[in-house]
Design an enzyme around this catalytic site. Structure first.
Site, mmCIF file in Angstrom:
data_model
loop_
_atom_site.group_PDB
_atom_site.id
_atom_site.type_symbol
_atom_site.label_atom_id
_atom_site.label_comp_id
_atom_site.label_asym_id
_atom_site.label_seq_id
_atom_site.Cartn_x
_atom_site.Cartn_y
_atom_site.Cartn_z
ATOM 1 C CB VAL A 125 37.137 43.086 47.378
ATOM 2 C CG1 VAL A 125 38.118 41.981 47.753
ATOM 3 C CG2 VAL A 125 37.005 44.008 48.566
ATOM 4 C CB SER A 139 36.210 39.785 38.510
ATOM 5 O OG SER A 139 34.874 39.504 39.207
ATOM 6 C CB SER A 140 35.618 43.896 41.541
ATOM 7 O OG SER A 140 34.785 44.833 40.731
ATOM 8 C CB ALA A 141 33.295 42.293 45.872
#
Length: 376
Positions: free
Chosen positions: A71, A88-90
């Site tokens: 995500v 940036s991510s999950a």
């Protein structure tokens, strides 16, 4: 069964999530750490992403958050006027579980988590080791503040720091483990110095050509070499200070035309070929572009080393005398072709046959099968 419990059950059934981490994943659901506004891939938009806001599209938001997929939580380092590059991510839950498994953690150990991001990985580590065993560092103050808020709401209190993760975090060193969620081209010496002898560093590692390896490095201690292997095929966003250069148009200088000795498709035949090639073409990065000047249309691979050398190889009629253009002090496409030939002669080794040695001075050497066979 709620969505997180369902995801945990699926990860456990697939073997991605071991029993030692199951409780942590149950206590720290990813959804608790995802911002209300995220980005989904969308080829129909100029930047390749579309905004998905929880308030406006709750179904779409939850669908993204509960999937075993990445995500994206930030574009362009937070610059609203940027080109739309994910910064940036999950991470994908199954990938997070795999990386944590390679840490080989034991109760009572300490870990430095490089790249707090959403705070989810820090929460998982805290759920496993307890808050006192976890230190996490994030370079982006805004991202760090949001992670701190969500960690507090979820009742996790690891040590939080804002700073460049390449420097580690000396004030709470030494650590038994260092875990990075951003890719590096060079393992920072502070990570080695801040890890106890026999400790483990797990980090994505790559070259500008192929950001593809997960390195598990065992630290040798003061004055000794550290050795490790690439244990998985992964691709993560780069540490900001180690991001590769952009591939730009060639500078001033003669352009040499030639035929290509191989089909450009073979330069990225698979991740193993690309990884091996990247090791032997230092500093070279490639992009694919559409050749609008070709009346029949074709894709080209363009490459540069960021220091004045540039090349382009046409996919269609690649064996024609004008298929390749090269300029600068290096003949980059020739290097790529030679590197692939070397990989073929070695028997097409998979990336997990390669490893890395970091010397006491921080110098690093990649090798094939054992440190006695450096990649040259």
């Amino acid at each position: 069964m709620n969505k997180n419990a369902q995801l945990v059950a699926e990860l456990t059934k697939s073997g991605a999530l071991g029993e030692e981490w199951r409780g942590a994943f149950e206590r720290a659901p990813r959804s608790a750490f995802i911002p209300d506004a995220v980005w989904a891939p969308d080829e129909g938009t100029p930047g390749g992403y579309r905004l998905v806001a929880k308030g406006r599209d709750p179904h779409g938001w939850w669908e993204l958050v509960n999937a075993d997929d990445v995500v994206v939580t930030q574009l362009d380092d937070g610059d609203s006027d940027g080109p739309g590059v994910a910064t940036s991510s999950a991470s994908m839950p199954s990938l997070v579980a795999m990386m944590l498994r390679h840490l080989d953690l034991a109760e009572g150990q300490t870990v430095l988590d490089i790249g707090t991001g959403t705070g989810w990985t820090s929460a998982l580590l805290s759920a496993r080791l307890g808050d006192v065993g976890v230190t996490t560092v994030e370079i982006d103050p805004g991202v760090a503040a949001e992670a701190a808020r969500r960690l507090k709401a979820a009742r996790f209190t690891p040590r939080l720091a804002v700073g460049d993760g390449l420097a580690g975090h000396a004030s709470t060193a030494p650590y038994n483990r260092i875990h990075s969620t951003a890719a590096v081209r060079h393992v920072p010496l502070p990570w080695i110095e801040q890890t106890e002898p026999g400790g483990v560093v797990v980090t994505p590692w790559g070259t500008p050509y192929a950001n593809a390896g997960l390195l598990r490095l065992v630290v040798g201690g003061p004055g000794r070499e550290s050795h490790g292997r690439f244990v998985e095929n992964v691709s993560f966003m780069w540490m900001r200070a180690q991001r590769p250069h952009a591939v730009t148009a060639p500078g001033v200088g003669p352009v040499r035309d030639s035929a290509s000795p191989m089909d450009p498709d073979l330069a990225e035949e698979n991740v193993h070929a690309a990884f091996a090639i990247g090791l032997r073409v230092p500093g070279v990065r490639s992009v694919h572009t559409w050749d609008s000047e070709d009346p029949q249309g074709t894709y080209r691979v363009q490459l540069s080393d960021g220091e004045g050398s540039w090349a382009s190889a046409r996919h269609r009629r690649w064996d024609a005398g004008d298929a390749v253009q090269q300029t600068g002090p290096r003949r980059i496409w020739d290097e790529v072709c030679a590197a692939r030939l070397r990989w073929l002669k070695e028997g097409k080794p998979e990336l997990t046959r390669f490893g890395l040695t970091v010397g006491p001075d921080g110098g690093q050497t990649v090798w094939l099968d054992s440190p006695d066979h450096p990649v040259g």
